[in-house]
Design an enzyme around this catalytic site. Structure first.
Site, PDB file in Angstrom:
ATOM      1  N   ASP A 320       0.825  -1.204   0.000  1.00 46.70           N
ATOM      2  CA  ASP A 320       0.000   0.000   0.000  1.00 46.70           C
ATOM      3  C   ASP A 320       0.864   1.262   0.000  1.00 46.70           C
ATOM      4  O   ASP A 320       2.025   1.238   0.380  1.00 46.70           O
ATOM      5  CB  ASP A 320      -0.906   0.018   1.235  1.00 46.70           C
ATOM      6  N   GLU A 321       0.282   2.342  -0.424  1.00 52.15           N
ATOM      7  CA  GLU A 321       0.868   3.684  -0.324  1.00 52.15           C
ATOM      8  C   GLU A 321       2.326   3.747  -0.799  1.00 52.15           C
ATOM      9  O   GLU A 321       3.158   4.427  -0.205  1.00 52.15           O
ATOM     10  CB  GLU A 321       0.744   4.206   1.111  1.00 52.15           C
ATOM     11  N   ALA A 322       2.607   3.046  -1.889  1.00 51.76           N
ATOM     12  CA  ALA A 322       3.968   3.056  -2.456  1.00 51.76           C
ATOM     13  C   ALA A 322       4.112   4.252  -3.393  1.00 51.76           C
ATOM     14  O   ALA A 322       4.441   4.114  -4.577  1.00 51.76           O
ATOM     15  CB  ALA A 322       4.239   1.738  -3.185  1.00 51.76           C
TER      16      ALA A 322
END
Length: 515
Positions: A320-322
């Site tokens: 997530d949230e890369a």
């Protein structure tokens, strides 16, 4: 007159006993699949025994039950494999599924029957809730200890019913994790997802990369001392969870949320320069270096060592949230990392951004979007689901337990909105995401992120009462889903949480008992 050996309550019983009414069979959380009442309750007395023969595991469940009942009742409650009456735990063939059970109660005793020990254990949780809340106390209480007569037949809607604990933003000790395990087990949760790495801390020892824990685990949000689990610590958590029939799902978040690892080893950074340790709460600024070979040596070593410690089937790789990883690099990274997980015998779980890459066959994607997440993002998840990717539902504006209840909640975050108890409960996992086949939904998980949570009391306040609702969404049949009925059953949990020392949020949406 009281016939203690059989548990019959006669007309000659004391006035207090006559006045006591047992908890109705359907007044439990999660709601059972079916409950058929009968006239005569069973009364636990000094003569009651717990009959748990047939296997060592059944006897262990019997001992667990005795450990709950003895302090509050003051009764000896021997665990034995012979005799008649009392409380009987038995394994038998039948249409119970992997975790279902049948509870039958009458004047002569209570019998719990299941096909598996897990089913018996879940039945014990129902039995606990059918007894007065005072049964949870650690000193002798007055009773009487009545269990309503009738039959409960029960089995879960979903096989995956999870609770996630973030031990990276703030570190929690083995004892604190065990306490949380006991709390969630009461509601038939069967997965403990441990978020073991993030920008603020790396929490699991890795022999081949020792600085991950010794340096990367040396702080936390706000600059506290942090901490990490040795391999023996982690094994202890796994064993304890297994004793409560929870499977541990470890998570190493990649390729983003990796500052603790990047700070520990300069060679993991594309520029070869290690950043400082991070104690804030921003997200999306860190990334492993996708083109470097050493990145995949690192991933292989970490996955290999963690898989060897983890008897469960899953290993969560985050994803997530890369925001600092280019999309093409993200896809390349996930394409290379998923086979590593498979090589060491585990099934991949990733946050739902994994569906923007190429989910491996059998992989599960954990959806954490909002009601207002874009139609395009939801469609991407739905397409993956139609192509065989299973889904775990954790919508942040429903079951992220760290979201504030109201604006005045002293703990928690509000980026996904304010999540009161009704909002957390009042949705259907099977119909939540448009275009997703109901068969693709494998279950529900309630994550508890800890940017603002430092103590076990903090965890309990944010988890309860919402965790109970998430557990019901995972366990109970869709037909049982009704807010007005649920809030009555939920209110009855308040005195039990008081007895267990769980300082919960007394939502004004629920008519909690006075006192």
């Amino acid at each position: 007159m009281l016939l203690a050996a059989t548990g019959v309550v006669t007309l000659g019983a004391a006035p207090a006993a006559r006045a006591a009414a047992p908890t109705p069979l359907d007044r439990v959380v999660p709601a059972p699949a079916s409950a058929t009442p009968a006239a005569t309750p069973y009364r636990i007395t000094r003569a009651t025994a717990i009959r748990a023969g047939g296997s060592a595991e059944v006897r262990r469940i019997g001992a667990y039950l005795a450990g709950i009942l003895r302090p509050s009742t003051g009764y000896p409650l021997p665990v034995t494999d012979h005799g008649r009456g009392g409380i009987r735990l038995r394994l038998a063939h039948g249409d119970f599924g992997a975790e279902g059970y049948r509870l039958h109660s009458g004047a002569g005793g209570v019998t719990l029957t299941a096909r598996t020990p897990a089913g018996l254990f879940h039945g014990v949780q129902t039995l606990r809730q059918l007894l007065p809340a005072a049964v949870e106390r650690k000193t002798v209480q007055s009773g009487p200890w009545l269990i309503a007569g009738g039959t409960v037949r029960d089995r879960p809607r979903y096989a995956y019913r999870g609770a996630m604990l973030d031990v990276s933003r703030h570190f929690f000790t083995v004892a604190q994790v065990e306490r949380y395990i006991d709390q969630v087990a009461l509601y038939k949760v069967n997965k403990l997802h441990l978020h073991l790495s993030d920008d603020q801390g790396w929490r699991i020892a890795v022999d081949s990369w020792p600085r991950l824990a010794s340096y990367g685990g040396s702080t936390q949000v706000g600059g506290g001392p942090g901490g990490f689990y040795t391999k023996d610590d982690y094994r202890r958590i796994v064993r304890y969870a297994a004793s409560r029939y929870l499977e541990v799902v470890p998570e190493i978040d990649m390729p983003g949320h990796t500052n603790a690892a990047l700070a520990s080893y300069a060679e993991l950074n594309c520029d070869g320069v290690a950043p400082p340790l991070y104690t804030g709460t921003a997200v999306g600024f860190s990334s492993l270096c996708v083109p470097k070979k050493v990145t995949y040596d690192f991933v292989d070593d970490v996955v290999r060592e963690l898989a060897a410690l983890t008897p469960g089937r899953y290993l969560h790789i985050g994803g997530d949230e890369a925001h600092s990883t280019a999309h093409a690099d993200y896809v390349t990274f996930m394409d290379r990392v998923q086979p590593v997980v498979a090589r060491y015998g585990k099934t991949v779980i990733g946050w739902h951004q994994l569906t923007g890459a190429h989910p491996a066959k059998g992989a599960l994607a954990q959806y954490w979007g909002l009601d207002g997440t874009s139609a395009a993002e939801k469609a991407q998840v739905a397409e993956a689901a139609r192509n065989g990717t299973g889904l775990i539902l954790s919508p942040a504006d429903r079951v992220y337990l760290d979201m504030k209840y109201t604006r005045s909640t002293p703990l928690g975050m509000s980026w996904a909105g304010l999540v009161e108890v009704r909002r957390s409960y009042d949705w259907d996992p099977g119909a939540y995401l448009p275009g997703v086949p109901a068969s693709a939904v494998r279950g529900v998980e309630a994550p508890l992120w800890t940017e603002t949570l430092k103590t076990s009391a903090d965890l309990a306040y944010m988890a309860f009462p919402r965790l109970a609702g998430a557990a019901e969404l995972g366990w109970s049949p869709a037909a049982a889903h009704d807010w007005d009925a649920y809030r009555v059953r939920l209110a009855a949990q308040g005195p039990r949480w008081d007895a267990l020392g769980i300082a919960y949020y007394r939502s004004p949406q629920v008519a909690w008992p006075a006192g």
